[in-house]
Write a protein that holds these residues in place. Structure first.
Motif, PDB file in Angstrom:
ATOM      1  N   LEU A  17       0.806  -1.214   0.000  1.00  0.00           N
ATOM      2  CA  LEU A  17       0.000   0.000   0.000  1.00  0.00           C
ATOM      3  C   LEU A  17       0.843   1.269   0.000  1.00  0.00           C
ATOM      4  N   LYS A  95      -9.585   2.356  -5.027  1.00  0.00           N
ATOM      5  CA  LYS A  95      -9.688   0.941  -5.371  1.00  0.00           C
ATOM      6  C   LYS A  95      -8.709   0.105  -4.564  1.00  0.00           C
ATOM      7  N   ALA A  96      -7.506   0.616  -4.377  1.00  0.00           N
ATOM      8  CA  ALA A  96      -6.502  -0.109  -3.600  1.00  0.00           C
ATOM      9  C   ALA A  96      -6.968  -0.285  -2.151  1.00  0.00           C
ATOM     10  N   GLN A  99      -9.577  -3.025  -2.118  1.00  0.00           N
ATOM     11  CA  GLN A  99      -8.985  -4.335  -2.349  1.00  0.00           C
ATOM     12  C   GLN A  99      -8.185  -4.821  -1.139  1.00  0.00           C
ATOM     13  N   SER A 100      -7.493  -3.914  -0.470  1.00  0.00           N
ATOM     14  CA  SER A 100      -6.746  -4.313   0.726  1.00  0.00           C
ATOM     15  C   SER A 100      -7.705  -4.758   1.825  1.00  0.00           C
ATOM     16  N   LYS A 193      -4.873  -7.134  -8.429  1.00  0.00           N
ATOM     17  CA  LYS A 193      -5.510  -5.833  -8.678  1.00  0.00           C
ATOM     18  C   LYS A 193      -4.894  -4.750  -7.802  1.00  0.00           C
ATOM     19  N   LEU A 194      -4.584  -5.120  -6.574  1.00  0.00           N
ATOM     20  CA  LEU A 194      -3.967  -4.166  -5.655  1.00  0.00           C
ATOM     21  C   LEU A 194      -2.622  -3.694  -6.192  1.00  0.00           C
ATOM     22  N   GLU A 195      -1.839  -4.635  -6.692  1.00  0.00           N
ATOM     23  CA  GLU A 195      -0.542  -4.290  -7.261  1.00  0.00           C
ATOM     24  C   GLU A 195      -0.695  -3.401  -8.497  1.00  0.00           C
ATOM     25  N   ASN A 197      -3.164  -1.334  -9.194  1.00  0.00           N
ATOM     26  CA  ASN A 197      -3.588   0.003  -8.790  1.00  0.00           C
ATOM     27  C   ASN A 197      -2.476   0.755  -8.073  1.00  0.00           C
ATOM     28  N   ARG A 198      -1.607   0.027  -7.393  1.00  0.00           N
ATOM     29  CA  ARG A 198      -0.464   0.691  -6.769  1.00  0.00           C
ATOM     30  C   ARG A 198       0.444   1.300  -7.840  1.00  0.00           C
ATOM     31  N   GLN A 201      -1.204   4.377  -9.200  1.00  0.00           N
ATOM     32  CA  GLN A 201      -0.999   5.488  -8.264  1.00  0.00           C
ATOM     33  C   GLN A 201       0.355   6.136  -8.489  1.00  0.00           C
TER      34      GLN A 201
END
Length: 375
Positions: A17, A95-96, A99-100, A193-195, A197-198, A201
């Motif tokens: 994050l 979104k991150a 997802q987290s 997805k988290l990765e 969106n990171r 960012q």
């Protein structure tokens, strides 16, 4: 998932994050023009004119200096690009965050599921041991072999109950294992997805810094008097657009009152007047444009999307003639700016870096449309 795995997942999640700060791209100053030759080719002291057939050097024209109005338009374009990048950053961050939270929920579900599987296996093992101690037959089955009619009936019922219990344990064990597989796949998908969106960012943050650096560099080249004139030009351009909008009769039929929730949102938004614009900020000390509007409506008990582009995409759209105080006016073709209508042809908004939350003419920028946070 044991405690060590949970801790490792939590540490990895925190690291994922964290958005790395990208270096600001440098902007090279324009190269100075090549000096024109000052001496004629026939001048014997001129090396260019020495010798037979020497050509006269071509005259290099001075680059045309931009007018202050052109500088204003260029700065405005840069800030708009920064605003669009800020929307992309905020959307990726939102979104991150979701997802987290989903990954944490799935991790907890996996822990509970593993504990349930251990418990069910223990129950199945106890049933198997009991059958072994009974010579391979459950107690109910032994009663079935009895000559006593009552014992026979009791045995039949106990056999049925035992079979149902065994099927129940095995069925629940199977379902729990299937759920664990689904949870694991969902967690893996959300992690990817988290990765992604990171990374979005980080890219958006780099673009924001690039555009802001370019705008600040242009402003820094201006003299004090020019900066004062630049501000006046901004005000005059806004006034010109606002006057044209009012002259079009846009306010002719707009005389509606705010709803109860709209009044609460307005009270929150106007209370922030004077606080600075900071990209990505959503209070309480600073705001960007959509940070102000989303927090205002959250304070009114109506959560809305975080970014101006998502507000435009997801909230109900209404005609300008039907708008009322508390509605949101979306600006520019890319929906990169938003303000809250306060009535009498005005909005409250967070303009851009270097400016504070303020009141402005609702028609002082190009209007894309109006959305209403309430249904």
């Amino acid at each position: 998932m044991n405690r060590r795995h949970c801790a490792a997942a939590a540490i990895t999640l925190v690291c994922a994050l964290t958005v790395l700060t990208a270096p600001v791209e440098a902007f090279a100053a324009p190269s100075p023009p090549s000096p024109a030759a000052s001496r004629h080719a026939s001048d014997p002291g001129n090396p260019v004119g020495s010798g037979t057939g020497a050509k006269k050097p071509s005259k290099v024209s001075e680059p045309k200096k931009k007018s202050l109005e052109e500088v204003r338009e260029e700065i405005e374009a840069l800030y708009r690009k920064a605003g669009a990048a800020t929307d992309a950053y905020n959307l990726a961050a939102e979104k991150a965050k979701k997802q987290s939270s989903e990954i944490v929920r799935l991790a907890r579900a996996i822990v509970v599921g593993r504990a349930k599987i251990t418990e069910l296996k223990s129950q199945a093992g106890a049933q198997a041991r009991e059958q072994y101690r009974s010579g391979g037959l459950p107690p109910g089955a032994q009663l079935v072999l009895s000559d006593d009619p009552q014992l026979f009936l009791d045995g039949v019922n106990r056999v049925r109950e035992g079979q149902q219990a065994a099927r129940g344990v095995l069925g629940e064990l199977t379902r729990t294992q299937q759920n664990l597989e689904t949870y694991s796949k969902d967690a893996s998908t959300n992690w990817e997805k988290l990765e992604a969106n990171r990374l979005k960012q980080a890219e958006a943050k780099k673009e924001i810094k690039k555009q802001l650096a370019a705008a600040k560099k242009l402003e820094s080249r201006l003299e004090k008097e020019e900066r004062a004139r630049l501000l006046k030009l901004e005000q005059e351009a806004a006034y010109k657009m606002q006057t044209a909008w009012l002259s079009s009769g846009a306010l002719k039929d707009i005389n509606r009152e705010a709803s109860a929730s709209g009044k609460k949102a307005l009270a929150f938004a106007t209370a922030q007047i004077g606080k600075p614009y900071v990209w990505g900020a959503e209070g309480p000390d600073s705001y960007d444009c959509s940070g102000l509007t989303s927090q205002a409506w959250a304070a009114a008990g109506r959560p809305i999307p975080r970014t101006s582009q998502e507000q435009w995409r997801l909230l109900p759209r209404i005609a300008i003639k039907d708008m009322r105080p508390g509605d949101l006016i979306i600006y520019h073709d890319d929906a990169s700016h938003v303000g809250m209508y306060v009535g009498d042809g005005a909005i409250v908004h967070a303009p851009r870096p270097g400016r504070d939350v303020t009141l402005a003419g609702a028609g002082s920028m190009r209007i894309l449309g109006v959305v209403r946070p309430e249904k």
